[in-house]
Motif scaffolding. Structure first.
Motif, PDB file in Angstrom:
ATOM      1  N   LEU A  95       0.842  -1.189   0.000  1.00 22.67           N
ATOM      2  CA  LEU A  95       0.000   0.000   0.000  1.00 22.67           C
ATOM      3  C   LEU A  95       0.879   1.240   0.000  1.00 22.67           C
ATOM      4  CD1 LEU A  95      -2.810  -1.028   2.533  1.00 22.67           C
ATOM      5  CD2 LEU A  95      -2.776  -1.255   0.030  1.00 22.67           C
ATOM      6  N   THR A  96       0.580   2.162  -0.914  1.00 26.06           N
ATOM      7  CA  THR A  96       1.348   3.391  -1.049  1.00 26.06           C
ATOM      8  C   THR A  96       0.387   4.572  -1.166  1.00 26.06           C
ATOM      9  OG1 THR A  96       1.419   3.352  -3.475  1.00 26.06           O
ATOM     10  CG2 THR A  96       3.134   2.114  -2.313  1.00 26.06           C
ATOM     11  N   GLY A  97       0.941   5.734  -1.466  1.00 25.96           N
ATOM     12  CA  GLY A  97       0.138   6.929  -1.675  1.00 25.96           C
ATOM     13  C   GLY A  97       0.640   7.675  -2.887  1.00 25.96           C
ATOM     14  N   GLY A  98       0.788   8.999  -2.680  1.00 27.28           N
ATOM     15  CA  GLY A  98       0.677   9.808  -1.482  1.00 27.28           C
ATOM     16  C   GLY A  98       1.147   9.131  -0.195  1.00 27.28           C
ATOM     17  N   GLU A  99       0.519   9.572   0.877  1.00 28.28           N
ATOM     18  CA  GLU A  99       0.768   8.997   2.195  1.00 28.28           C
ATOM     19  C   GLU A  99      -0.422   8.122   2.566  1.00 28.28           C
ATOM     20  OE1 GLU A  99       1.392   7.467   5.535  1.00 28.28           O
ATOM     21  OE2 GLU A  99       3.051   8.472   4.519  1.00 28.28           O
ATOM     22  N   PRO A 100      -0.259   6.791   2.536  1.00 27.41           N
ATOM     23  CA  PRO A 100      -1.409   5.891   2.707  1.00 27.41           C
ATOM     24  C   PRO A 100      -2.122   6.021   4.046  1.00 27.41           C
ATOM     25  CG  PRO A 100       0.660   4.671   2.753  1.00 27.41           C
ATOM     26  CD  PRO A 100       0.989   6.050   2.293  1.00 27.41           C
ATOM     27  N   LEU A 101      -1.417   6.426   5.097  1.00 32.89           N
ATOM     28  CA  LEU A 101      -2.052   6.469   6.413  1.00 32.89           C
ATOM     29  C   LEU A 101      -3.031   7.637   6.570  1.00 32.89           C
ATOM     30  CD1 LEU A 101       0.771   5.333   8.856  1.00 32.89           C
ATOM     31  CD2 LEU A 101      -0.944   3.975   7.632  1.00 32.89           C
ATOM     32  N   ILE A 102      -3.074   8.557   5.584  1.00 33.03           N
ATOM     33  CA  ILE A 102      -4.091   9.600   5.688  1.00 33.03           C
ATOM     34  C   ILE A 102      -5.417   9.148   5.062  1.00 33.03           C
ATOM     35  CG2 ILE A 102      -2.382  11.455   5.780  1.00 33.03           C
ATOM     36  CD1 ILE A 102      -3.092  12.212   2.954  1.00 33.03           C
ATOM     37  N   ARG A 103      -5.422   7.984   4.420  1.00 36.01           N
ATOM     38  CA  ARG A 103      -6.681   7.418   3.925  1.00 36.01           C
ATOM     39  C   ARG A 103      -7.446   6.869   5.124  1.00 36.01           C
ATOM     40  NH1 ARG A 103      -8.827   4.972  -1.119  1.00 36.01           N
ATOM     41  NH2 ARG A 103     -10.972   4.447  -0.511  1.00 36.01           N
ATOM     42  N   ARG A 104      -8.658   7.372   5.337  1.00 37.53           N
ATOM     43  CA  ARG A 104      -9.445   7.011   6.524  1.00 37.53           C
ATOM     44  C   ARG A 104      -9.676   5.502   6.597  1.00 37.53           C
ATOM     45  NH1 ARG A 104     -14.511  10.357   6.430  1.00 37.53           N
ATOM     46  NH2 ARG A 104     -13.027  12.001   6.960  1.00 37.53           N
ATOM     47  N   ASP A 105      -9.480   4.948   7.782  1.00 39.70           N
ATOM     48  CA  ASP A 105      -9.734   3.529   8.063  1.00 39.70           C
ATOM     49  C   ASP A 105      -8.896   2.584   7.200  1.00 39.70           C
ATOM     50  OD1 ASP A 105     -11.707   4.243   9.945  1.00 39.70           O
ATOM     51  OD2 ASP A 105     -13.245   4.320   8.390  1.00 39.70           O
ATOM     52  N   VAL A 106      -7.676   3.000   6.841  1.00 35.78           N
ATOM     53  CA  VAL A 106      -6.859   2.162   5.960  1.00 35.78           C
ATOM     54  C   VAL A 106      -6.575   0.801   6.588  1.00 35.78           C
ATOM     55  CG1 VAL A 106      -4.607   2.991   6.799  1.00 35.78           C
ATOM     56  CG2 VAL A 106      -4.855   2.208   4.419  1.00 35.78           C
ATOM     57  N   GLU A 107      -6.628   0.724   7.935  1.00 36.00           N
ATOM     58  CA  GLU A 107      -6.403  -0.575   8.575  1.00 36.00           C
ATOM     59  C   GLU A 107      -7.511  -1.576   8.214  1.00 36.00           C
ATOM     60  OE1 GLU A 107      -7.695   2.385  11.843  1.00 36.00           O
ATOM     61  OE2 GLU A 107      -6.546   2.384   9.980  1.00 36.00           O
ATOM     62  N   ARG A 108      -8.698  -1.083   7.878  1.00 31.42           N
ATOM     63  CA  ARG A 108      -9.769  -1.973   7.439  1.00 31.42           C
ATOM     64  C   ARG A 108      -9.421  -2.609   6.097  1.00 31.42           C
ATOM     65  NH1 ARG A 108     -14.765  -1.860   4.730  1.00 31.42           N
ATOM     66  NH2 ARG A 108     -14.662   0.359   4.215  1.00 31.42           N
ATOM     67  N   LEU A 109      -8.797  -1.823   5.218  1.00 31.66           N
ATOM     68  CA  LEU A 109      -8.327  -2.373   3.941  1.00 31.66           C
ATOM     69  C   LEU A 109      -7.231  -3.401   4.181  1.00 31.66           C
ATOM     70  CD1 LEU A 109      -8.119  -2.458   0.853  1.00 31.66           C
ATOM     71  CD2 LEU A 109      -6.569  -0.489   0.981  1.00 31.66           C
ATOM     72  N   VAL A 110      -6.319  -3.118   5.103  1.00 28.47           N
ATOM     73  CA  VAL A 110      -5.261  -4.075   5.432  1.00 28.47           C
ATOM     74  C   VAL A 110      -5.872  -5.402   5.872  1.00 28.47           C
ATOM     75  CG1 VAL A 110      -3.392  -4.595   7.052  1.00 28.47           C
ATOM     76  CG2 VAL A 110      -3.528  -2.327   5.999  1.00 28.47           C
ATOM     77  N   ALA A 111      -6.905  -5.336   6.703  1.00 25.22           N
ATOM     78  CA  ALA A 111      -7.552  -6.554   7.183  1.00 25.22           C
ATOM     79  C   ALA A 111      -8.169  -7.345   6.022  1.00 25.22           C
ATOM     80  CB  ALA A 111      -8.624  -6.200   8.218  1.00 25.22           C
ATOM     81  N   MET A 112      -8.754  -6.637   5.066  1.00 24.88           N
ATOM     82  CA  MET A 112      -9.351  -7.306   3.907  1.00 24.88           C
ATOM     83  C   MET A 112      -8.278  -7.961   3.038  1.00 24.88           C
ATOM     84  SD  MET A 112     -12.103  -4.246   3.129  1.00 24.88           S
ATOM     85  CE  MET A 112     -12.837  -4.900   1.618  1.00 24.88           C
ATOM     86  N   LEU A 113      -7.179  -7.252   2.820  1.00 23.39           N
ATOM     87  CA  LEU A 113      -6.107  -7.782   1.975  1.00 23.39           C
ATOM     88  C   LEU A 113      -5.363  -8.922   2.662  1.00 23.39           C
ATOM     89  CD1 LEU A 113      -4.601  -4.462   0.544  1.00 23.39           C
ATOM     90  CD2 LEU A 113      -6.183  -6.044  -0.594  1.00 23.39           C
ATOM     91  N   SER A 114      -5.310  -8.889   3.977  1.00 25.55           N
ATOM     92  CA  SER A 114      -4.557  -9.916   4.712  1.00 25.55           C
ATOM     93  C   SER A 114      -5.207 -11.288   4.599  1.00 25.55           C
ATOM     94  CB  SER A 114      -4.420  -9.527   6.191  1.00 25.55           C
ATOM     95  OG  SER A 114      -5.665  -9.608   6.853  1.00 25.55           O
ATOM     96  N   GLU A 115      -6.449 -11.345   4.136  1.00 27.54           N
ATOM     97  CA  GLU A 115      -7.118 -12.628   3.935  1.00 27.54           C
ATOM     98  C   GLU A 115      -6.696 -13.291   2.626  1.00 27.54           C
ATOM     99  OE1 GLU A 115     -11.307 -12.237   4.432  1.00 27.54           O
ATOM    100  OE2 GLU A 115     -11.153 -11.336   6.430  1.00 27.54           O
ATOM    101  N   LEU A 116      -5.999 -12.535   1.769  1.00 30.36           N
ATOM    102  CA  LEU A 116      -5.520 -13.090   0.506  1.00 30.36           C
ATOM    103  C   LEU A 116      -4.183 -13.796   0.740  1.00 30.36           C
ATOM    104  CD1 LEU A 116      -6.281 -10.022  -1.818  1.00 30.36           C
ATOM    105  CD2 LEU A 116      -7.734 -12.010  -1.360  1.00 30.36           C
ATOM    106  N   ASP A 117      -3.796 -14.628  -0.199  1.00 27.05           N
ATOM    107  CA  ASP A 117      -2.557 -15.400  -0.059  1.00 27.05           C
ATOM    108  C   ASP A 117      -1.379 -14.582  -0.586  1.00 27.05           C
ATOM    109  OD1 ASP A 117      -0.791 -17.436   0.428  1.00 27.05           O
ATOM    110  OD2 ASP A 117      -1.265 -18.524  -1.430  1.00 27.05           O
ATOM    111  N   ALA A 118      -1.061 -13.487   0.126  1.00 25.09           N
ATOM    112  CA  ALA A 118       0.038 -12.609  -0.275  1.00 25.09           C
ATOM    113  C   ALA A 118       0.509 -11.815   0.928  1.00 25.09           C
ATOM    114  CB  ALA A 118      -0.410 -11.656  -1.385  1.00 25.09           C
ATOM    115  N   GLU A 119       1.765 -11.409   0.904  1.00 18.56           N
ATOM    116  CA  GLU A 119       2.313 -10.538   1.938  1.00 18.56           C
ATOM    117  C   GLU A 119       1.721  -9.144   1.760  1.00 18.56           C
ATOM    118  OE1 GLU A 119       6.751  -9.374   3.629  1.00 18.56           O
ATOM    119  OE2 GLU A 119       6.474  -9.646   1.470  1.00 18.56           O
TER     120      GLU A 119
END
Length: 337
Positions: free
Chosen positions: A71-95
């Motif tokens: 995940l990149t940007g810009g600055e990715p941590l200014i995207r609201r609730d980006v940790e929710r996206l991380v949780a969704m992506l973490s269910e895939l078979d990839a780092e």
């Protein structure tokens, strides 16, 4: 299933996903303030891919062989609730990894780790406060970046640190950076100043070659080369001879690695770019929003990758790049590094 390769036989292994084109820094080599000022038009929220759309594209990419999502940007941590996206992506078979300026890491690190983030890369171009404040151009202090690194480490996130080196600006910081991170768990990587986009005023004279960077460090802390961890690894690795860790050097200008490049990038509005130095992208948002199935998305990604023939850095080093291309390359702040 046959492995997906491009026109030069390169695999698709890494997908970098920009979640915003906005940033709270104005680094002079990436988003110079005179261009990205108050009147600059950034993307509206409705133009951005939502988290479900990003996840669908990532799932399609993983089905084609992608092993790492960044995940990149810009600055990715200014995207609201980006940790929710991380949780969704973490269910895939990839780092799942993330690159950040660390300004928001102190309050986000634990949530990112809990969501399933595998590691984080932090940008830090100087240990000298005045130099760093000048480079980020928003008067942000070094200590707050270090605070973010400490927060990530405390949360259990492995940290890499990236430092862009520009002649006449921060090459005097190479050894101090090496000294600070030597003997820590964090791997420091130096990046040659690149001609990404058309707004940073890049000149070859501004590049501090990787060989010079290694020579400076070696004179202070002797190093020796280390084999790459995997084919396509962008950083050339060097370890300290006394066993106090390693550094990496990313030499995309003086030692192009196009021949092994396995990366593709999706902009925050859903355009696929098959090279960091690309002129134009492929609109995947329109495909998603017109009702495409997951199989349709995978087929489109495969179709684009199979005809990929990018090797900009190799051509640049041969002095054969058309000047008109340089004037229209996509900005790094738009598709991430």
């Amino acid at each position: 299933m046959d492995q997906l390769v491009d026109a030069f036989g390169r695999l698709l292994r890494d997908l970098r996903i920009s979640v915003t084109d906005r940033c709270n820094f104005r680094c002079t080599y990436c988003m110079p303030k005179e261009v990205f000022g108050h009147d600059y038009r950034f993307l509206d929220r409705r133009e951005l891919l939502d988290f479900e759309e990003i996840t669908r594209l990532a799932r399609a990419a993983v089905s084609l062989g992608v092993e790492k999502l960044r995940l990149t940007g810009g600055e990715p941590l200014i995207r609201r609730d980006v940790e929710r996206l991380v949780a969704m992506l973490s269910e895939l078979d990839a780092e799942v990894t993330l690159t950040t300026n660390a300004s928001l890491l102190p309050r986000k690190a634990q949530a990112l780790k809990d969501a399933g983030l595998d590691r984080v890369t932090v940008s830090l171009d100087s240990m000298d406060d005045a130099t760093f404040r000048g480079m980020n151009d928003v008067d942000f202090p070094v200590e707050r970046v270090l605070e973010g690194i400490r927060a990530a480490h405390a949360a259990g996130l492995p940290v890499k640190v990236n430092s862009v080196v520009k002649r006449g600006v921060n090459e005097q910081e190479i050894v101090p950076l090496a000294r600070y991170f030597r003997g820590t768990p964090h791997i420091l990587r130096f990046i040659e100043y690149m001609d990404v986009g058309a707004t940073n005023g890049w000149r070859m004279d501004d590049v501090v070659p990787a060989a010079e960077i290694v020579k400076l460090i070696d004179a202070e802390f002797p190093v020796e080369p280390v084999d790459a961890n995997y084919r396509g690894e962008v950083a050339k690795r060097w370890r300290y001879k006394d066993g106090k860790g390693e550094i990496g050097v990313i030499a995309s200008v003086t030692q192009p690695f196009c021949g092994d490049c396995t990366r593709s990038r999706i902009s925050a509005e859903g355009k696929l770019f098959t090279c960091l130095f690309a002129v134009r992208g492929h609109d995947l948002r329109a495909l998603i929003r017109s009702g495409a199935s997951d199989d349709d998305l995978a087929a489109k990604l495969a179709e684009i990758w199979r005809v990929r023939g990018d090797r900009y850095s190799e051509l640049r080093s041969q002095n054969t790049v058309d000047p008109a291309i340089g004037a229209s390359k996509v900005e790094m702040s738009y598709i991430g590094g």
